[in-house]
Design a protein around this motif. Sequence first.
Motif, PDB file in Angstrom:
ATOM      1  N   ALA A  25       0.832  -1.208   0.000  1.00  0.00           N
ATOM      2  CA  ALA A  25       0.000   0.000   0.000  1.00  0.00           C
ATOM      3  C   ALA A  25       0.867   1.258   0.000  1.00  0.00           C
ATOM      4  O   ALA A  25       0.517   2.261  -0.634  1.00  0.00           O
ATOM      5  N   GLU A  26       2.008   1.195   0.656  1.00  0.00           N
ATOM      6  CA  GLU A  26       2.889   2.368   0.733  1.00  0.00           C
ATOM      7  C   GLU A  26       3.612   2.654  -0.575  1.00  0.00           C
ATOM      8  O   GLU A  26       4.315   3.659  -0.678  1.00  0.00           O
ATOM      9  N   ASP A  27       3.461   1.803  -1.569  1.00  0.00           N
ATOM     10  CA  ASP A  27       4.008   2.084  -2.899  1.00  0.00           C
ATOM     11  C   ASP A  27       3.070   2.978  -3.716  1.00  0.00           C
ATOM     12  O   ASP A  27       3.432   3.402  -4.814  1.00  0.00           O
ATOM     13  N   THR A  28       1.885   3.234  -3.197  1.00  0.00           N
ATOM     14  CA  THR A  28       0.932   4.090  -3.891  1.00  0.00           C
ATOM     15  C   THR A  28       1.515   5.486  -4.082  1.00  0.00           C
ATOM     16  O   THR A  28       1.935   6.128  -3.117  1.00  0.00           O
ATOM     17  N   ALA A  29       1.563   5.941  -5.331  1.00  0.00           N
ATOM     18  CA  ALA A  29       2.181   7.224  -5.650  1.00  0.00           C
ATOM     19  C   ALA A  29       2.032   7.480  -7.148  1.00  0.00           C
ATOM     20  O   ALA A  29       1.663   6.578  -7.913  1.00  0.00           O
ATOM     21  N   VAL A  30       2.356   8.697  -7.537  1.00  0.00           N
ATOM     22  CA  VAL A  30       2.570   8.989  -8.947  1.00  0.00           C
ATOM     23  C   VAL A  30       4.040   8.716  -9.241  1.00  0.00           C
ATOM     24  O   VAL A  30       4.913   9.213  -8.532  1.00  0.00           O
ATOM     25  N   TYR A  31       4.283   7.925 -10.253  1.00  0.00           N
ATOM     26  CA  TYR A  31       5.643   7.545 -10.610  1.00  0.00           C
ATOM     27  C   TYR A  31       6.096   8.333 -11.836  1.00  0.00           C
ATOM     28  O   TYR A  31       5.371   8.409 -12.841  1.00  0.00           O
ATOM     29  N   TYR A  32       7.294   8.887 -11.725  1.00  0.00           N
ATOM     30  CA  TYR A  32       7.855   9.718 -12.782  1.00  0.00           C
ATOM     31  C   TYR A  32       9.180   9.116 -13.262  1.00  0.00           C
ATOM     32  O   TYR A  32       9.977   8.659 -12.446  1.00  0.00           O
ATOM     33  N   CYS A  33       9.407   9.163 -14.557  1.00  0.00           N
ATOM     34  CA  CYS A  33      10.742   8.838 -15.034  1.00  0.00           C
ATOM     35  C   CYS A  33      11.480  10.138 -15.347  1.00  0.00           C
ATOM     36  O   CYS A  33      10.859  11.174 -15.609  1.00  0.00           O
ATOM     37  N   GLY A  91       4.245  11.572 -15.462  1.00  0.00           N
ATOM     38  CA  GLY A  91       3.851  10.736 -14.344  1.00  0.00           C
ATOM     39  C   GLY A  91       2.740   9.760 -14.681  1.00  0.00           C
ATOM     40  O   GLY A  91       1.919  10.004 -15.572  1.00  0.00           O
ATOM     41  N   THR A  92       2.716   8.653 -13.954  1.00  0.00           N
ATOM     42  CA  THR A  92       1.660   7.661 -14.076  1.00  0.00           C
ATOM     43  C   THR A  92       1.273   7.207 -12.670  1.00  0.00           C
ATOM     44  O   THR A  92       2.133   6.971 -11.823  1.00  0.00           O
ATOM     45  N   GLN A  93      -0.028   7.113 -12.425  1.00  0.00           N
ATOM     46  CA  GLN A  93      -0.523   6.800 -11.082  1.00  0.00           C
ATOM     47  C   GLN A  93      -0.467   5.300 -10.820  1.00  0.00           C
ATOM     48  O   GLN A  93      -0.935   4.499 -11.644  1.00  0.00           O
ATOM     49  N   VAL A  94       0.076   4.953  -9.680  1.00  0.00           N
ATOM     50  CA  VAL A  94       0.060   3.573  -9.194  1.00  0.00           C
ATOM     51  C   VAL A  94      -0.685   3.565  -7.864  1.00  0.00           C
ATOM     52  O   VAL A  94      -0.320   4.295  -6.948  1.00  0.00           O
ATOM     53  N   THR A  95      -1.728   2.756  -7.791  1.00  0.00           N
ATOM     54  CA  THR A  95      -2.510   2.650  -6.565  1.00  0.00           C
ATOM     55  C   THR A  95      -2.540   1.191  -6.136  1.00  0.00           C
ATOM     56  O   THR A  95      -2.941   0.320  -6.908  1.00  0.00           O
ATOM     57  N   VAL A  96      -2.100   0.942  -4.908  1.00  0.00           N
ATOM     58  CA  VAL A  96      -2.059  -0.412  -4.367  1.00  0.00           C
ATOM     59  C   VAL A  96      -3.083  -0.498  -3.252  1.00  0.00           C
ATOM     60  O   VAL A  96      -2.992   0.225  -2.256  1.00  0.00           O
ATOM     61  N   SER A  97      -4.052  -1.368  -3.424  1.00  0.00           N
ATOM     62  CA  SER A  97      -5.091  -1.531  -2.416  1.00  0.00           C
ATOM     63  C   SER A  97      -4.694  -2.620  -1.433  1.00  0.00           C
ATOM     64  O   SER A  97      -4.166  -3.666  -1.822  1.00  0.00           O
ATOM     65  N   SER A  98      -4.962  -2.368  -0.165  1.00  0.00           N
ATOM     66  CA  SER A  98      -4.575  -3.334   0.874  1.00  0.00           C
ATOM     67  C   SER A  98      -5.749  -4.214   1.263  1.00  0.00           C
ATOM     68  O   SER A  98      -6.863  -4.037   0.815  1.00  0.00           O
TER      69      SER A  98
END
Length: 120
Positions: free
Chosen positions: A88-96, A113-120
Amino acid sequence: QVQLVESGGGLVQAGGSLRLSCAASGRTFSPYAMAWFRQAPGKEREFVAVISRSGSTTYYADPVKGRFTISRDNAKNTVYLQMNSLKAEDTAVYYCAARRSFVGGDADYWGQGTQVTVSS
């Protein structure tokens, strides 16, 4: 100029995997070290991983070490981030980002950026 476009983000359950891609256009990106950063809501942007120009050397932030793998294909002008065992703590907008130095310094170019959402 180098244009960077990320893709591959989405919603995934904890423990799952995602593979992010960052495609470069414009000038070739082979002279640049390529890095991934992320920014969670309410937090500052943080470093995730970096790969050298040739792809022979990589370095990871401690929170992702052993779970994430950065790679690049200079023929395709693309850098990847394979993310396994997501939390869940990996949830973030990821940028290269493209930067001239492997060891640090400001990036010359950023993706949107691309959104990554991890549901717990």
